[in-house]
Design an enzyme around this catalytic site. Structure first.
Site, short mmCIF file in Angstrom:
data_model
loop_
_atom_site.label_atom_id
_atom_site.label_comp_id
_atom_site.label_asym_id
_atom_site.label_seq_id
_atom_site.Cartn_x
_atom_site.Cartn_y
_atom_site.Cartn_z
N ALA A 88 0.86 -1.18 0.00
CA ALA A 88 0.00 0.00 0.00
C ALA A 88 0.90 1.23 0.00
O ALA A 88 1.65 1.47 0.95
CB ALA A 88 -0.90 -0.01 1.23
N SER A 94 1.06 5.19 -0.13
CA SER A 94 0.28 6.41 0.06
C SER A 94 0.80 7.59 -0.76
O SER A 94 0.10 8.56 -0.96
CB SER A 94 0.29 6.79 1.54
OG SER A 94 1.60 7.18 1.94
N GLY A 95 2.05 7.50 -1.20
CA GLY A 95 2.70 8.63 -1.85
C GLY A 95 3.69 9.30 -0.93
O GLY A 95 4.35 10.27 -1.31
N GLY A 96 3.84 8.77 0.29
CA GLY A 96 4.79 9.30 1.26
C GLY A 96 6.08 8.50 1.29
O GLY A 96 6.20 7.45 0.64
N CYS A 105 -9.62 3.49 9.67
CA CYS A 105 -9.16 3.22 8.31
C CYS A 105 -8.30 1.95 8.27
O CYS A 105 -8.43 1.14 7.36
CB CYS A 105 -8.37 4.42 7.78
SG CYS A 105 -7.81 4.24 6.07
N GLY A 142 3.83 1.13 5.44
CA GLY A 142 4.96 1.84 6.03
C GLY A 142 4.78 2.13 7.51
O GLY A 142 5.46 3.01 8.05
N CYS A 152 -7.11 13.27 6.67
CA CYS A 152 -6.91 13.42 5.23
C CYS A 152 -8.16 13.92 4.52
O CYS A 152 -8.05 14.60 3.49
CB CYS A 152 -6.44 12.11 4.62
SG CYS A 152 -7.69 10.79 4.61
#
Length: 376
Positions: free
Chosen positions: A16, A18-20, A111, A135, A210
């Protein structure tokens, strides 16, 4: 005897992303360990522009692009999965309903429970993946008898086991946290990302909720629930002021009360109680916040449920410290007593129990017992 869970064979892993920076490095480490890794970014909003923009979020269009670029650098396949409807129902609507009922929810914990390790994991297993990789900073530990436990991260400063306390043993069997067993600072994680050529190396961490675009929780709730003027009263029931919606307050809140008259003792006042029934917010002195016991519902155990009373440490918020408690499961509810009174405990929050570094389980706080009973 226990040891950090290390797969005996290469696994098919769904990472997964997240873009981080954390999820990117976790995916890279999983791939480097020899696993067959596929990256996936979760689209959690039907209108991504409504989520946070820039560096403060984890669900934006920019984030999906950052995740895709990281997957390209790592050399793994990448997909975007649309879980917006499930996220809206299980996280956003739950968040609104909890505040409307006078409780204080944790959407990140929800979540993890409902999206990342339920909807996502179910889909991953159906497609033939062995594990979901994230992460998060936590550790899955394998016992000699084959059972698994969830433990705090090696680095307590980054530990995120609190928001994972909802995972059961079956979910832990398919969870992978490559960052959890390494004692490294965030700067070192960023340096590792840079060495790997990941452009997210310098991307700031995400903060807050978010799905609230501007960070204004009270404004978000007002837009969904409407303004509802009510009274702010003291412990004797004397009206001190008004508010535009009881949902805009949390237990232990000090700022933003907008009470014109000072307390008789000149000391600050705090939110002691939120009553959605009569739309009243009760305020009072800090000492009235002291909680000696609580009842929590919907317990979830990271393994076998404990039997009989036990002594544990408890964590009551994501970035809070530990406090010693005794706890026992009684008729399906968790009855908890604190060794020393604690403050800022609100219904709706999660309590997570620990035995040393092991996460025993979690439950949702339903009611509290105050050291100094309120007069109302």
């Amino acid at each position: 005897m226990t040891h950090t869970a290390q797969p005996s064979r290469p696994l098919r892993v769904l990472a997964a992303m997240s873009g981080g920076v954390d999820s990117a490095v976790a995916a890279a480490r999983a791939a480097e360990a020899g696993h067959d890794v596929t990256g996936v970014h979760l689209a959690l909003s039907a209108n991504p522009q409504s989520f946070r923009t820039g560096a403060r979020g984890c669900c934006t269009i920019e984030d999906s692009r950052d995740a895709r670029r990281a997957a390209d650098v790592i050399g793994i396949p990448f997909y975007v999965w649309d879980l917006a409807d499930r996220f809206r129902e299980d996280v956003v609507e739950d968040f609104i309903a909890e505040y409307e009922a006078g409780r204080t929810p944790n959407p990140c914990l929800r979540c993890n429970e409902k999206i990342k390790f339920a909807a996502l994991l179910d889909k991953a297993l159906a497609l033939g993946f062995d594990a979901v990789c994230t992460g998060h900073y936590a550790q899955v530990v394998l016992n000699d008898d084959g059972t698994r436990e969830l433990h705090r991260a090696s680095d307590m400063a980054k530990d995120q086991s609190y928001v994972l306390g909802v995972l059961d043993e079956k979910q832990l069997a398919h969870a992978m946290f490559p960052l959890g067993d390494t004692v490294t600072t965030k700067d070192e994680i960023r340096a590792e990302a840079e060495r790997r050529g990941l452009a997210v190396a310098k991307k700031p961490d995400s903060h807050d909720i978010c799905f609230i675009a501007d960070g204004d929780t009270q404004g978000f709730l007002a837009g969904r629930l409407g303004k509802a003027e009510g009274d702010i009263v003291d412990e004797s029931g004397t009206k001190l002021g008004t508010h535009e919606g009881a949902y805009g307050f949390t237990i232990g809140q000090r700022k933003g009360l907008r009470i014109g008259t000072p307390a008789a003792d000149g000391k600050p006042r705090y939110v002691l109680d939120i009553s959605p029934v009569n739309n009243t917010v009760t305020v009072g002195p800090a000492v009235s916040l002291d909680v000696t016991a609580l009842t929590a519902v919907k317990p979830r155990w990271c393994g076998v449920a404990p039997t009989g009373p036990g002594t544990y440490t408890a964590q009551l918020r994501a970035h809070g410290g530990e406090t010693e408690v005794t706890a026992e499961l009684v008729d399906g509810s968790l009855e908890v007593s604190f060794t020393e009174p604690v403050r800022g405990v609100a219904p709706g929050q999660a309590i997570v129990l620990y035995d040393g570094t092991r996460v025993v389980g979690s439950a949702t706080i339903a009611s509290t017992v105050r050291a100094t009973p309120s007069a109302v």
